[in-house]
Design a protein around this motif. Structure first.
Motif, PDB file in Angstrom:
ATOM      1  N   ARG A   1      12.805  57.797  40.455  1.00 15.20           N
ATOM      2  CA  ARG A   1      13.138  59.281  41.064  1.00 15.20           C
ATOM      3  C   ARG A   1      11.754  60.012  40.364  1.00 15.20           C
ATOM      4  N   PRO A   2      11.606  61.157  41.083  1.00 20.86           N
ATOM      5  CA  PRO A   2      10.550  62.112  40.731  1.00 20.86           C
ATOM      6  C   PRO A   2      10.680  62.696  39.246  1.00 20.86           C
ATOM      7  N   TYR A   3       9.893  62.461  38.519  1.00 21.16           N
ATOM      8  CA  TYR A   3      10.292  63.041  36.967  1.00 21.16           C
ATOM      9  C   TYR A   3       9.744  64.715  37.158  1.00 21.16           C
ATOM     10  N   VAL A   4      10.890  65.613  36.796  1.00 22.46           N
ATOM     11  CA  VAL A   4      10.829  66.796  36.638  1.00 22.46           C
ATOM     12  C   VAL A   4      10.689  67.569  35.463  1.00 22.46           C
ATOM     13  N   GLN A   5       9.852  68.167  35.027  1.00 21.60           N
ATOM     14  CA  GLN A   5       9.667  68.431  33.382  1.00 21.60           C
ATOM     15  C   GLN A   5       9.914  70.049  33.700  1.00 21.60           C
ATOM     16  N   ASP A   6      10.604  70.402  32.494  1.00 24.39           N
ATOM     17  CA  ASP A   6      10.920  71.774  32.300  1.00 24.39           C
ATOM     18  C   ASP A   6       9.490  72.804  32.131  1.00 24.39           C
ATOM     19  N   THR A   7       9.765  74.007  32.714  1.00 21.57           N
ATOM     20  CA  THR A   7       8.520  74.865  32.427  1.00 21.57           C
ATOM     21  C   THR A   7       8.786  76.160  31.338  1.00 21.57           C
ATOM     22  N   SER A   8      10.019  76.091  30.863  1.00 20.67           N
ATOM     23  CA  SER A   8      10.282  77.061  30.087  1.00 20.67           C
ATOM     24  C   SER A   8      10.833  76.194  28.676  1.00 20.67           C
ATOM     25  N   ALA A   9      10.690  76.755  27.473  1.00 19.59           N
ATOM     26  CA  ALA A   9      10.970  76.103  26.463  1.00 19.59           C
ATOM     27  C   ALA A   9      12.371  76.559  25.861  1.00 19.59           C
ATOM     28  N   ASN A  10      12.920  76.004  25.279  1.00 17.71           N
ATOM     29  CA  ASN A  10      14.485  76.583  24.535  1.00 17.71           C
ATOM     30  C   ASN A  10      14.619  76.074  23.441  1.00 17.71           C
ATOM     31  N   ALA A  11      13.914  77.093  22.463  1.00 16.60           N
ATOM     32  CA  ALA A  11      13.942  76.650  20.977  1.00 16.60           C
ATOM     33  C   ALA A  11      14.770  77.879  20.349  1.00 16.60           C
ATOM     34  N   SER A  12      15.238  77.510  19.123  1.00 19.85           N
ATOM     35  CA  SER A  12      16.040  78.579  18.317  1.00 19.85           C
ATOM     36  C   SER A  12      15.517  78.444  16.777  1.00 19.85           C
ATOM     37  N   LEU A  13      15.797  79.557  16.171  1.00 19.41           N
ATOM     38  CA  LEU A  13      15.667  79.786  14.717  1.00 19.41           C
ATOM     39  C   LEU A  13      16.972  80.277  14.183  1.00 19.41           C
ATOM     40  N   THR A  14      17.473  79.689  13.075  1.00 16.20           N
ATOM     41  CA  THR A  14      18.567  80.342  12.293  1.00 16.20           C
ATOM     42  C   THR A  14      18.181  79.748  10.567  1.00 16.20           C
ATOM     43  N   ALA A  15      18.798  80.699  10.005  1.00 13.18           N
ATOM     44  CA  ALA A  15      18.619  80.781   8.645  1.00 13.18           C
ATOM     45  C   ALA A  15      19.898  80.373   7.866  1.00 13.18           C
ATOM     46  N   GLY A  16      19.616  79.610   6.444  1.00 16.67           N
ATOM     47  CA  GLY A  16      20.903  79.375   6.012  1.00 16.67           C
ATOM     48  C   GLY A  16      21.662  80.457   5.271  1.00 16.67           C
TER      49      GLY A  16
ATOM     50  N   ASP B   1      12.466  69.730  27.526  1.00 22.38           N
ATOM     51  CA  ASP B   1      11.143  68.741  27.594  1.00 22.38           C
ATOM     52  C   ASP B   1       9.891  69.609  28.023  1.00 22.38           C
ATOM     53  N   ALA B   2      10.105  71.052  27.659  1.00 19.09           N
ATOM     54  CA  ALA B   2       8.713  71.759  28.291  1.00 19.09           C
ATOM     55  C   ALA B   2       7.548  71.340  27.402  1.00 19.09           C
ATOM     56  N   PRO B   3       6.456  71.152  28.038  1.00 17.73           N
ATOM     57  CA  PRO B   3       5.250  70.682  27.096  1.00 17.73           C
ATOM     58  C   PRO B   3       4.855  71.671  26.233  1.00 17.73           C
TER      59      PRO B   3
END
Length: 314
Positions: free
Chosen positions: A173-188, A215-217
């Motif tokens: 199947r064609p591989y489709v890569q994410d174009t937007s990142a999805n990161a998060s930051l939290t503090a203890g 999996d955005a580059p």
């Protein structure tokens, strides 16, 4: 690599990048009189614990009547997937094409004699969740630039197959890569107290956790801090790259989908700091690909605020 080879490689790589910048595309057709030829095998990416890895065998041939040296131009088939040359060579990155990087790498070793061939492996890594089905990607290309012409002499397109977790390469199947990142930051914690040290200064450690989904580059994640007057970030623990101002990189480089990392942000203040409330620090996480910031799908979870204070109690 000796000094002469390094200088020569630098001149050739610079010329190759100038060539790529000058042309709308680097595609060049080999002719019977071309001074070099290039051929490739098949790129099959094998599933690993957090993605796919594989190497593309590439062979260049000196078709001229003179000894020469070469650069290989590589257009990666998946954005952010280039992982080096084996044996290693000096590499320079040009502007991406459709978000896929174009890399110029010098070919290590002595100059090639007329008719001589040399083979290298181009390594790729795609940080995406391994699938139970095969996948494919197109758009990869390799080209060869002889030193005496400093122009593309020949090129070869290649396709990419991702092996399924059950070992199959059938019906990809064609591989489709994410174009937007999805990161998060939290503090203890939402509050941090800097305590006096033996040398009179103040210091504290803030545990934070970075999570990455999709999996955005990207090349790395970084944090930019807005700090109260007199407070500085002195580093992270562990630390890969130097921190400066309120900027630091998330240790560990690229992140795989679903990966999370916990580390400490180190704060410091001078010995003449007045104990008590110091103000609030803002920490903003961003995903970086080359010189650009990758847009985040949920930017609201990329920022945290922490209250700082100073105390003489250890």
């Amino acid at each position: 690599m000796n000094t002469r080879t390094k200088l020569r490689a630098g001149v050739l790589l610079g010329s190759a990048l100038a060539l790529m910048a000058a042309l709308p595309g680097t595609a060049a057709l080999a002719s019977a009189g071309a001074p070099a030829a290039i051929s490739t095998g098949r790129l099959v990416l094998e599933p690993t614990g957090n993605g796919y890895q594989g190497t593309l065998p590439v062979t260049i041939t000196n078709r001229s009547r003179a000894t020469d040296y070469y650069t290989i131009l590589i257009t990666e088939p998946v954005a952010g997937s280039f992982d080096g040359l084996v044996p290693s060579g000096a590499c320079i990155q040009a502007e991406p094409v459709d978000n896929r990087r174009v890399i110029a790498c010098s070919v290590e070793g002595p100059d090639l004699e007329p008719g001589e061939r040399r083979s290298v492996d181009v390594a790729f890594e795609v940080l995406t969740a391994p699938r139970p089905y095969a996948m494919s990607a197109t758009g990869g290309r390799v080209e060869v630039v002889p030193g005496h012409t400093q122009q593309v002499a020949a090129g070869k397109d290649f396709s990419t197959l991702f092996r399924a977790t059950n070992g199959s390469l059938r019906n990809p199947r064609p591989y489709v890569q994410d174009t937007s990142a999805n990161a998060s930051l939290t503090a203890g914690t939402g509050a941090l107290t800097l305590t006096r040290q033996a040398d009179g200064t103040y210091a504290g450690r803030l545990p934070v956790t970075v999570r990455y989904a999709g999996d955005a580059p990207h090349d790395y994640l970084s944090v930019q801090a807005s700090l109260p007057t007199g407070v500085e970030i002195t580093g992270t623990d562990p630390q890969d790259s130097p921190s400066f101002g309120g900027f630091f990189e998330v240790p560990g480089g690229r992140m795989a989908p679903g990966e999370e990392r916990t580390f400490a942000v180190l704060f410091g203040a001078s010995a003449d700091t007045v104990v008590g409330d110091l103000g609030t620090v803002d920490l903003v996480l961003s995903t970086r690909y080359g010189a650009d910031e990758v847009a985040d799908a949920t930017p609201t979870d990329n920022r945290i605020q922490v209250s700082l204070s100073a105390s003489d109690d250890s």
